[in-house]
Design a protein around this motif. Structure first.
Motif, mmCIF file in Angstrom:
data_model
loop_
_atom_site.group_PDB
_atom_site.id
_atom_site.type_symbol
_atom_site.label_atom_id
_atom_site.label_comp_id
_atom_site.label_asym_id
_atom_site.label_seq_id
_atom_site.Cartn_x
_atom_site.Cartn_y
_atom_site.Cartn_z
ATOM 1 N N GLN A 36 0.876 -1.147 0.162
ATOM 2 C CA GLN A 36 0.138 -0.012 0.046
ATOM 3 C C GLN A 36 0.900 1.197 -0.028
ATOM 4 O OE1 GLN A 36 -2.259 -0.884 3.618
ATOM 5 N NE2 GLN A 36 -4.023 -1.355 2.502
ATOM 6 N N ARG A 67 -7.731 -4.216 -5.478
ATOM 7 C CA ARG A 67 -8.169 -4.227 -4.218
ATOM 8 C C ARG A 67 -7.478 -3.341 -3.095
ATOM 9 N NH1 ARG A 67 -8.596 -9.574 -5.922
ATOM 10 N NH2 ARG A 67 -6.363 -10.063 -5.225
ATOM 11 N N THR A 68 -6.052 -3.083 -3.687
ATOM 12 C CA THR A 68 -4.960 -2.185 -2.736
ATOM 13 C C THR A 68 -5.735 -0.889 -3.128
ATOM 14 O OG1 THR A 68 -3.268 -3.601 -3.028
ATOM 15 C CG2 THR A 68 -2.753 -1.450 -2.837
ATOM 16 N N CYS A 71 -8.730 -0.060 -1.028
ATOM 17 C CA CYS A 71 -8.187 0.129 0.346
ATOM 18 C C CYS A 71 -7.954 1.539 0.443
ATOM 19 C CB CYS A 71 -7.400 -0.877 0.610
ATOM 20 S SG CYS A 71 -7.825 -1.908 2.312
#
Length: 141
Positions: A36, A67-68, A71
């Motif tokens: 991240q 997905r990262t 987030c």
């Protein structure tokens, strides 16, 4: 001290990995994972990128990067906007909060390392300064 290249390579590899892990343990307030944080650094250095471009830079599959990015967007560290010429594509950019996270993480990592160096003798720091150039040559090979 190892005398042959194989033994030195083995010891150096272990030591560099341990040092990198210890430095990476210093994190900003968001306590991001390494992947991240890496995305934030890419965006800071390169400007807005698509998730596909980020996936290529990180050498991961696009669904993992999606997905990262999601987030990071939920945490307010990146913004997702429509691509200016292709509405099917998302462009990811760093927010002010994301920029602050990068700055704070760098500050904490530098402060930790500086404290370690201050605990060394002047001769140890000089030797480490000399070794830094050798490590840079290895890293850039």
């Amino acid at each position: 001290m190892p005398s042959d290249a194989h033994a030195l390579a083995s010891e150096l590899r272990r030591t560099v990995i341990m040092a990198a892990r210890r430095i990476r343990a210093e994190r900003g307030a968001a306590d991001l994972s390494d992947p991240q944080y890496s995305v934030l650094v890419h965006l800071e250095k390169r400007g807005p990128l698509t998730p596909g471009q980020l996936a290529d830079l990180e050498r991961i599959q696009p669904p993992s990067m999606t997905r990262t990015v999601n987030c990071l967007a939920e945490a307010g560290l990146v913004a997702k906007d429509a691509h200016p010429t292709d509405g099917r594509v998302v462009v990811v950019s760093l927010t002010d909060a994301g920029r602050t996270e990068v700055t704070e993480t760098r500050r904490k990592r530098s402060a930790w390392l500086e404290a370690q160096l201050e605990a060394m003798t002047p001769d140890e720091r000089r030797r480490l300064d000399e070794a830094t150039e050798l490590l840079r040559r290895i890293a850039e090979a």
